[in-house]
Design an enzyme around this catalytic site. Structure first.
Site, PDB file in Angstrom:
ATOM      1  N   LYS A  40       0.820  -1.221   0.000  1.00  0.00           N
ATOM      2  CA  LYS A  40       0.000   0.000   0.000  1.00  0.00           C
ATOM      3  C   LYS A  40       0.853   1.270   0.000  1.00  0.00           C
ATOM      4  O   LYS A  40       0.556   2.232  -0.709  1.00  0.00           O
ATOM      5  CB  LYS A  40      -0.964  -0.016   1.187  1.00  0.00           C
ATOM      6  CG  LYS A  40      -1.972  -1.165   1.085  1.00  0.00           C
ATOM      7  CD  LYS A  40      -3.026  -1.095   2.145  1.00  0.00           C
ATOM      8  CE  LYS A  40      -3.788  -2.415   2.241  1.00  0.00           C
ATOM      9  NZ  LYS A  40      -4.413  -2.851   0.986  1.00  0.00           N
ATOM     10  N   ALA A  42       4.119   1.669  -0.995  1.00  0.00           N
ATOM     11  CA  ALA A  42       4.859   1.820  -2.250  1.00  0.00           C
ATOM     12  C   ALA A  42       3.902   2.167  -3.391  1.00  0.00           C
ATOM     13  O   ALA A  42       4.242   2.982  -4.263  1.00  0.00           O
ATOM     14  CB  ALA A  42       5.617   0.537  -2.557  1.00  0.00           C
ATOM     15  N   THR A 220     -14.446   6.169   0.592  1.00  0.00           N
ATOM     16  CA  THR A 220     -14.608   5.684  -0.785  1.00  0.00           C
ATOM     17  C   THR A 220     -15.691   4.610  -0.798  1.00  0.00           C
ATOM     18  O   THR A 220     -15.777   3.780   0.109  1.00  0.00           O
ATOM     19  CB  THR A 220     -13.278   5.135  -1.345  1.00  0.00           C
ATOM     20  OG1 THR A 220     -12.748   4.175  -0.427  1.00  0.00           O
ATOM     21  CG2 THR A 220     -12.271   6.241  -1.534  1.00  0.00           C
ATOM     22  N   ALA A 251      -5.104  -1.904  -5.636  1.00  0.00           N
ATOM     23  CA  ALA A 251      -4.426  -0.587  -5.666  1.00  0.00           C
ATOM     24  C   ALA A 251      -5.362   0.570  -6.009  1.00  0.00           C
ATOM     25  O   ALA A 251      -4.902   1.706  -6.155  1.00  0.00           O
ATOM     26  CB  ALA A 251      -3.211  -0.579  -6.583  1.00  0.00           C
ATOM     27  N   ALA A 252      -6.661   0.292  -6.147  1.00  0.00           N
ATOM     28  CA  ALA A 252      -7.597   1.399  -6.440  1.00  0.00           C
ATOM     29  C   ALA A 252      -7.592   2.394  -5.271  1.00  0.00           C
ATOM     30  O   ALA A 252      -7.508   3.606  -5.472  1.00  0.00           O
ATOM     31  CB  ALA A 252      -8.996   0.851  -6.681  1.00  0.00           C
ATOM     32  N   ASP A 254      -5.227   2.812  -3.040  1.00  0.00           N
ATOM     33  CA  ASP A 254      -3.904   3.446  -2.936  1.00  0.00           C
ATOM     34  C   ASP A 254      -3.780   4.585  -3.949  1.00  0.00           C
ATOM     35  O   ASP A 254      -3.259   5.662  -3.636  1.00  0.00           O
ATOM     36  CB  ASP A 254      -2.790   2.424  -3.197  1.00  0.00           C
ATOM     37  CG  ASP A 254      -2.921   1.191  -2.306  1.00  0.00           C
ATOM     38  OD1 ASP A 254      -3.435   1.332  -1.181  1.00  0.00           O
ATOM     39  OD2 ASP A 254      -2.532   0.100  -2.742  1.00  0.00           O
TER      40      ASP A 254
HETATM   41  O1  RIB Z   1      -3.796  -2.136  -1.755  1.00  0.00           O
HETATM   42  C1  RIB Z   1      -3.227  -3.136  -2.543  1.00  0.00           C
HETATM   43  C2  RIB Z   1      -1.991  -3.683  -1.897  1.00  0.00           C
HETATM   44  O2  RIB Z   1      -2.348  -4.309  -0.686  1.00  0.00           O
HETATM   45  C3  RIB Z   1      -1.268  -4.743  -2.695  1.00  0.00           C
HETATM   46  O3  RIB Z   1      -0.327  -4.213  -3.578  1.00  0.00           O
HETATM   47  C4  RIB Z   1      -0.704  -5.645  -1.607  1.00  0.00           C
HETATM   48  O4  RIB Z   1       0.686  -5.663  -1.586  1.00  0.00           O
HETATM   49  C5  RIB Z   1      -1.295  -5.156  -0.298  1.00  0.00           C
HETATM   50  O5  RIB Z   1      -0.416  -4.366   0.387  1.00  0.00           O
END
Ligand code: RIB
Length: 309
Positions: A40, A42, A220, A251-252, A254
């Site tokens: 999350k 990175a 969200t 990753a949405a 993030d």
């Molecule tokens: O939010 C998605 C992320 O959650 C993934 O990339 C995984 O590594 C977890 O950290």
């Protein structure tokens, strides 16, 4: 443009497709395996860089090839990685992600080197905290570090943004007053407040987080868009794009947080930031993987222009 420091996790994701999520005791045959840079923290730093923001990352990697790969990818997005430590005591963190045909995911994280991000590490890289304007964090590193960094950042007059993922019911009480913005999704809001989620009670649940001390709350809501409760009590609903065909929602959240931080770093207000973030997340869900799904600079520019011609 203001600087954004991300303190958080870095994982190498093992992504596979599943016909459905396994139930307790069930074995499911998965298909294919991809190794994708994730985590999350990175993902947020990478997305901030790709969206044209000035990002720095503070996190921990093992001295292994997975760590090399994660570091290299952050570099490709122009992220300042001086705050990334390579340590021999633990392996680079990993995540195992199953994605179902609806694009929903299920994630298991093996914490590894993320667990080494402690108070001392924040102190060792104090120059990064002092030099930033916005601090963004999530909850895949020790909670104690998050609370410590938030307090330090607040004392230094920084804007503190928290993505409470993965959510815990007992977020330290003293953390909330340090938060300028908290951005849970529906599930996380429900865990934080201990109340079941519904659109009817969304405002009340958000107000509870304000009562605990968070200045602004942004929730969200997937395809339903998002909901913003600002410190003056103003409520805004940002509509989602219901025509989007989700392939993989990884990753949405993030990227959404990254969009918010980049917009704030450019002087936009919270409703404008939420609108940009929604547009970014809508694009991310149409592609597979974590950092592989994040828009590049041209796509981001096109989004920005669309919203702010
Ligand atoms: O939010 C998605 C992320 O959650 C993934 O990339 C995984 O590594 C977890 O950290």
């Amino acid at each position: 443009m203001k600087k954004i420091l991300v303190i958080g996790s870095m994982n190498l994701d093992f992504v596979t497709s599943v016909p459905h999520m396994p139930r307790v005791g069930e074995t499911v045959l998965a298909q294919g395996l991809e190794l994708v840079p994730g985590g999350k923290g990175a993902n947020q730093a990478y997305a901030i860089g790709r969206l044209g923001g000035r990002a720095a990352m503070l996190g921990c990697l093992g001295q292994d090839s997975f760590g090399d790969r994660l570091l290299e990818n952050l570099g490709k997005a122009g992220v300042d990685t001086r705050g990334v430590e390579r340590r021999g005591e633990a392996s680079t963190s990993m995540a195992v992600i199953g994605v179902d045909p609806q694009g929903d995911n299920s994630i298991l994280v093996l914490p590894g080197a993320n667990g080494l991000v402690d108070r001392a590490m924040v102190d060792r890289h104090l120059d990064l905290l002092e030099g930033c304007d916005i601090l963004a964090m999530q909850l895949e590193i020790p909670l104690d570090t998050v609370a410590y960094a938030a307090k330090k950042a607040k004392e230094l007059g920084k804007t503190v943004v928290l993505d409470p993922a993965p959510a815990v019911p007992d977020l330290p009480e003293e953390l909330y007053p340090c938060l300028d913005l908290i951005k849970p999704n529906e599930t996380e809001l429900s865990i934080l407040t201990g109340r079941p989620f519904s659109l009817e009670t969304l405002g009340d649940s958000a107000r509870l987080l304000r009562q605990r001390g968070a200045r602004n709350v942004l929730v969200t809501l997937g395809a339903e868009g998002s909901y913003l409760l600002e410190e003056d009590g103003r409520e805004t609903r940002i509509p989602g794009d219901k025509t989007v065909q989700a392939v993989d929602t990884t990753a949405a959240g993030d990227s959404y947080l990254a969009g918010v931080c980049v917009a704030l770093s450019q002087g936009k207000d919270l409703p404008q930031a939420a609108a940009l973030a929604s547009a970014v997340a809508s694009l991310v869900v149409t592609r597979r993987g974590a950092q592989t799904s994040i828009p590049d600079r041209e796509e981001a520019q096109a989004l920005l222009q669309q919203l702010d011609p």
